[in-house]
Design an enzyme around this catalytic site. Sequence first.
Site, PDB file in Angstrom:
ATOM      1  N   GLU B  78      18.512  80.019  44.460  1.00  0.00           N
ATOM      2  CA  GLU B  78      17.396  79.110  44.728  1.00  0.00           C
ATOM      3  C   GLU B  78      16.520  78.850  43.510  1.00  0.00           C
ATOM      4  O   GLU B  78      16.087  77.717  43.284  1.00  0.00           O
ATOM      5  CB  GLU B  78      16.529  79.630  45.884  1.00  0.00           C
ATOM      6  CG  GLU B  78      17.160  79.449  47.267  1.00  0.00           C
ATOM      7  CD  GLU B  78      18.081  80.578  47.666  1.00  0.00           C
ATOM      8  OE1 GLU B  78      18.258  81.513  46.860  1.00  0.00           O
ATOM      9  OE2 GLU B  78      18.633  80.535  48.783  1.00  0.00           O
ATOM     10  N   HIS B 147      14.048  85.166  58.831  1.00  0.00           N
ATOM     11  CA  HIS B 147      14.638  83.844  59.067  1.00  0.00           C
ATOM     12  C   HIS B 147      13.898  83.067  60.151  1.00  0.00           C
ATOM     13  O   HIS B 147      14.439  82.110  60.717  1.00  0.00           O
ATOM     14  CB  HIS B 147      16.111  83.966  59.465  1.00  0.00           C
ATOM     15  CG  HIS B 147      17.001  84.456  58.371  1.00  0.00           C
ATOM     16  ND1 HIS B 147      16.932  85.732  57.883  1.00  0.00           N
ATOM     17  CD2 HIS B 147      17.972  83.835  57.654  1.00  0.00           C
ATOM     18  CE1 HIS B 147      17.835  85.881  56.927  1.00  0.00           C
ATOM     19  NE2 HIS B 147      18.474  84.746  56.766  1.00  0.00           N
TER      20      HIS B 147
END
Lengths: 327, 344
Positions: B78, B147
């Site tokens: 990322e 998450h």
Amino acid sequence: MTTITSELTSEKALWMFETMITIRRFEEQARREADSGRLRGLHSSIGQEAVPTGVCAHLRDDDYVLGTHRSHHHCIAKGVDIREMMAELFGKATGTNKGKGGTMHIADINKGMLGANGVVGSNIPVATGVALAAKVQGKDSVSVVFFGDGAANQGSLHESMNLASIWKLPVLFVCENNRYAESTPVEYAVAGTSVANRAEGYAMPGVTVDGQSALDMYEVAGEAVARARAGEGPTLIEAQTYRYMGHFGADDPLSYRTPEEEQYYKDRDCVDRMKAYLLETGTATQEDLDAIDKEAVEAVAAAVKFAEESPFPSPEELTTDVYVSYR
Amino acid sequence: MVQAQATRQITYIHAVNEAIHQLMEEDSKIIVMGEDIAGAAGRADQGFVDAWGGPLRLTKGLIQKFGEERVRDTPISEAGFIGAGVGAAAAGLRPLVDMMYVGFYGVCADQITNNAAKIHYMFGGKVNVPITIMTNIGAGVNSAAQHSESLYSIFAHFPGLKCVVPSDPYTAKGLYISALRDNDPVIIFNHKMLMGLRAGPEVPERMYEVPIGKANVSRKGSDITLTGVGYMTQICLQAAEELASLGYSAEVIDLLSVSPMDDETILESVKKTRKIVIVDEDYPRCSFASDVSALVAEQAFDYLDAPPTRVTPPHSSVPYSTVLEPLFIPSKEKVVAAAIAVLE
């Protein structure tokens, strides 16, 4: 002395000397301004002038350079106006960044200087994206990111080298190994003996070069830029150099290194060696070099005058440019 | 034609996918990057193409239409690819970059908050960074603590970033179109509970914008204001329905944009209803809900019949167990109870 490449014209060689002496005189003056209390927080690039000079000698205005907290030399080598740079250091409205960035964020997109960056390693992914934009748009421009041996240990470098390699992006990763991350010596902080060796893991060329030699830098960067322009992908260059000053204004480098070590590098000073080359090859006379130096000193003095006489930003600048538009 | 349009109830995923297709056709500077954004990268010669089309299938079909140059599967990296999106934006492209789950911001925050957010300002307004980041938020499917977060409050904290949270297929398509045409960095927060939703206004096939920074009055009412954002707007609408059956008229404001925040629409509603319940799934401390509450307390104090009330999760991470997770999430029942407490 380095063997001269056939591509290095006397005009280019003189440009390199002029660039390096301008950087040095600019940095010396900036240091004086900081010592007198007019500026704050400078990271001097004295000693490292040859690295961006040798690289930028191959670059065009539509090639991009991205730098670090220590980036005055990158900016000058890329052609940024030193009057606007000095005005930026003074926090003036006429500065490259309208006085909003200061020493660690100088940028001039028209010259392809896409910014110094105050976070170590932060600009490396950005430079990789700049190269991606060139590739997607079918341009043959290249992106160069300078960073130090400290940033060589940031994950951002490793992620970027991987990405640039799998996508064959036109980017040069140029590590200015000046032997110290702030006060931390490279032999302590960098595992193995080399930054350049890390290129092998990412399937790209890794080259170690004498960063105190503008001619060596020119040679190595020339190959890497040509590779990038030809679509053959990235290169990692480790330029071995030395910062003569401390990390920033107030630290004493002799609290972590010896005078003998400093002298070793100063005996290999990049400006002196470029002078010697120009004299030995008959490219210039001592008078020519003195005249170029004098012009650099005068240009820096004019930059200070410009900065002094420029207005500060108006108060409403505080909240302009936060967004292009906000509601 | 009018009949055909009226029946165009498509899912959130379909609406976003359609928006991205149209945007990429409209503007060749738009590229899309992310993990498994197509899937099976580099295996076209084995017959594997577009294996996933994105973790939520939002980018399905793009690679066949626009090719590998503009639709890029990335490594799980990322900091590398979001940073590359920032650089590509600064150098002339309009990247749409997928950060799979918002919790992953931790590995790339420097690129978002130090570069995307600040470049325009610290370079004196001379460089634009028109990047759009999309990310998955929200609890409700037992994905546990890393998450299931919402976290838009963190990004709204940073000057230089715009943050939008669609609440249904219609606003999703319109906000994607606005975000990718915008010249600032925009983060789009997609709530996972909305993905299959077909509710809300019909989604026109044509391109249209839902303006960034403008809230929407989703249901008119006069007794109390309920503010929602993202999936919480759906919860507020359900709560308003129940309140109606109890004889109360609730106005529902769908905030849509966390930064900029539409102060005027909130204040206008509160001045009318004199009561507000703020519903938010993000953590309660230093949050968007606190901001709305402060706004109302500071600027509509004299109009209020009761203190502003917040319905948020507790100051806790998101639990996994099917018994615990519903206790974390603001529900219709909690909103109705809070509203009744304020009303009575």
